[in-house]
Design a protein around this motif. Structure first.
Motif, mmCIF file in Angstrom:
data_model
loop_
_atom_site.group_PDB
_atom_site.id
_atom_site.type_symbol
_atom_site.label_atom_id
_atom_site.label_comp_id
_atom_site.label_asym_id
_atom_site.label_seq_id
_atom_site.Cartn_x
_atom_site.Cartn_y
_atom_site.Cartn_z
ATOM 1 N N ASP A 156 0.862 -1.182 0.000
ATOM 2 C CA ASP A 156 0.000 0.000 0.000
ATOM 3 C C ASP A 156 0.898 1.230 0.000
ATOM 4 O O ASP A 156 1.415 1.634 1.045
ATOM 5 N N LEU A 157 1.095 1.805 -1.174
ATOM 6 C CA LEU A 157 2.009 2.936 -1.317
ATOM 7 C C LEU A 157 1.561 4.129 -0.470
ATOM 8 O O LEU A 157 2.396 4.806 0.133
ATOM 9 N N ALA A 158 0.267 4.365 -0.376
ATOM 10 C CA ALA A 158 -0.223 5.495 0.427
ATOM 11 C C ALA A 158 0.121 5.290 1.899
ATOM 12 O O ALA A 158 0.529 6.239 2.587
ATOM 13 N N ALA A 159 -0.016 4.068 2.399
ATOM 14 C CA ALA A 159 0.322 3.787 3.804
ATOM 15 C C ALA A 159 1.823 3.918 4.036
ATOM 16 O O ALA A 159 2.255 4.465 5.057
ATOM 17 N N ALA A 160 2.622 3.440 3.087
ATOM 18 C CA ALA A 160 4.080 3.560 3.215
ATOM 19 C C ALA A 160 4.489 5.028 3.194
ATOM 20 O O ALA A 160 5.321 5.472 3.992
ATOM 21 N N ARG A 161 3.891 5.794 2.293
ATOM 22 C CA ARG A 161 4.192 7.227 2.233
ATOM 23 C C ARG A 161 3.794 7.912 3.534
ATOM 24 O O ARG A 161 4.532 8.720 4.090
ATOM 25 N N ALA A 162 2.617 7.589 4.032
ATOM 26 C CA ALA A 162 2.153 8.193 5.281
ATOM 27 C C ALA A 162 3.122 7.895 6.422
ATOM 28 O O ALA A 162 3.418 8.766 7.241
ATOM 29 N N PHE A 163 3.637 6.683 6.476
ATOM 30 C CA PHE A 163 4.559 6.310 7.544
ATOM 31 C C PHE A 163 5.872 7.088 7.436
ATOM 32 O O PHE A 163 6.297 7.745 8.382
ATOM 33 N N TYR A 164 6.522 7.020 6.274
ATOM 34 C CA TYR A 164 7.844 7.623 6.118
ATOM 35 C C TYR A 164 7.797 9.152 6.004
ATOM 36 O O TYR A 164 8.632 9.842 6.582
ATOM 37 N N VAL A 165 6.846 9.673 5.258
ATOM 38 C CA VAL A 165 6.799 11.117 5.003
ATOM 39 C C VAL A 165 6.040 11.848 6.118
ATOM 40 O O VAL A 165 6.579 12.754 6.747
ATOM 41 N N ASP A 166 4.807 11.447 6.355
ATOM 42 C CA ASP A 166 4.007 12.128 7.373
ATOM 43 C C ASP A 166 4.442 11.733 8.781
ATOM 44 O O ASP A 166 4.577 12.582 9.658
ATOM 45 N N GLY A 167 4.669 10.439 9.011
ATOM 46 C CA GLY A 167 5.011 9.952 10.339
ATOM 47 C C GLY A 167 6.426 10.263 10.780
ATOM 48 O O GLY A 167 6.651 10.766 11.879
ATOM 49 N N LEU A 168 7.409 9.944 9.920
ATOM 50 C CA LEU A 168 8.808 10.169 10.284
ATOM 51 C C LEU A 168 9.321 11.537 9.835
ATOM 52 O O LEU A 168 10.395 11.961 10.241
ATOM 53 N N GLY A 169 8.585 12.204 8.958
ATOM 54 C CA GLY A 169 8.980 13.541 8.522
ATOM 55 C C GLY A 169 10.031 13.566 7.435
ATOM 56 O O GLY A 169 10.698 14.579 7.233
ATOM 57 N N TRP A 170 10.194 12.476 6.695
ATOM 58 C CA TRP A 170 11.183 12.438 5.623
ATOM 59 C C TRP A 170 10.615 13.127 4.390
ATOM 60 O O TRP A 170 9.426 13.057 4.110
ATOM 61 N N GLU A 171 11.488 13.789 3.625
ATOM 62 C CA GLU A 171 11.074 14.566 2.454
ATOM 63 C C GLU A 171 11.204 13.740 1.178
ATOM 64 O O GLU A 171 12.297 13.256 0.858
ATOM 65 N N PRO A 172 10.129 13.616 0.396
ATOM 66 C CA PRO A 172 10.248 12.935 -0.894
ATOM 67 C C PRO A 172 11.130 13.736 -1.859
ATOM 68 O O PRO A 172 11.015 14.960 -1.926
ATOM 69 N N ALA A 173 11.992 13.043 -2.571
ATOM 70 C CA ALA A 173 12.787 13.666 -3.620
ATOM 71 C C ALA A 173 12.059 13.545 -4.956
ATOM 72 O O ALA A 173 12.247 14.357 -5.854
ATOM 73 N N LEU A 174 11.232 12.507 -5.081
ATOM 74 C CA LEU A 174 10.466 12.256 -6.301
ATOM 75 C C LEU A 174 9.237 11.456 -5.918
ATOM 76 O O LEU A 174 9.325 10.530 -5.112
ATOM 77 N N GLU A 175 8.100 11.812 -6.496
ATOM 78 C CA GLU A 175 6.878 11.059 -6.291
ATOM 79 C C GLU A 175 6.170 10.883 -7.624
ATOM 80 O O GLU A 175 6.008 11.840 -8.372
ATOM 81 N N VAL A 176 5.755 9.670 -7.900
ATOM 82 C CA VAL A 176 4.876 9.379 -9.020
ATOM 83 C C VAL A 176 3.648 8.736 -8.387
ATOM 84 O O VAL A 176 3.719 7.573 -7.953
ATOM 85 N N PRO A 177 2.542 9.476 -8.254
ATOM 86 C CA PRO A 177 1.376 8.968 -7.540
ATOM 87 C C PRO A 177 0.958 7.576 -8.020
ATOM 88 O O PRO A 177 0.894 7.313 -9.216
ATOM 89 N N GLY A 178 0.721 6.692 -7.044
ATOM 90 C CA GLY A 178 0.301 5.335 -7.343
ATOM 91 C C GLY A 178 1.423 4.423 -7.793
ATOM 92 O O GLY A 178 1.194 3.239 -8.027
ATOM 93 N N ASP A 179 2.635 4.940 -7.930
ATOM 94 C CA ASP A 179 3.749 4.140 -8.448
ATOM 95 C C ASP A 179 4.934 4.095 -7.497
ATOM 96 O O ASP A 179 5.343 3.023 -7.058
#
Length: 137
Positions: free
Chosen positions: A14-37
């Motif tokens: 579940d990419l949305a759950a993984a993103r929520a954990f690392y980005v929202d939860g841990l505060g890490w900044e995405p360098a690149l995002e391709v939604p759904g991928d």
């Protein structure tokens, strides 16, 4: 070929759950995002953590093993002090991770573990030895 690791890719259910954990939860900044991928986070000077949707991963790389238990790999985050270890594990817990408290280890360090939403295990460690200290920024 020189000894170098550039990407660590985790195939996530579940990419949305993984993103929520690392980005929202841990505060890490995405360098690149391709939604759904894919979501990519630069985690070192020359290292990227890539969170890749499992279906897209399998389409390119091939089938993954499935079954009970954790993946036979750990990722590690080294800290300067035991207190930083405890703080990092607490942050992972607040982000929703399953956490195993840190303990003194036979090899002279102090470490604990957390599992991300897909069960990938991270060791959070204080390693007073030369290799552990060399890995700190």
């Amino acid at each position: 070929m020189d000894a170098r690791l550039s990407f660590v890719t985790l195939a996530v259910r579940d990419l949305a759950a993984a993103r929520a954990f690392y980005v929202d939860g841990l505060g890490w900044e995405p360098a690149l995002e391709v939604p759904g991928d894919v979501v990519m986070v630069q985690v070192g000077e020359h290292l990227v953590l890539s969170l890749w949707d499992l279906a897209h991963f399998e389409a390119e790389v091939g089938p993954v093993a499935r079954g009970p238990g954790g993946a036979p790999v750990t990722l590690a985050h080294n800290c300067r002090t035991r207190q930083e270890v405890d703080a990092a594990l607490a942050a992972a817990g607040r982000a929703g991770a399953e956490v195993s408290a840190a303990v003194e280890r036979d090899w002279g360090g102090y470490s604990g573990y957390f599992a991300d939403p897909d069960g990938f295990r991270w060791e959070v460690a204080y390693n007073p030895g030369p290799i552990g200290q060399a890995l700190l920024p």
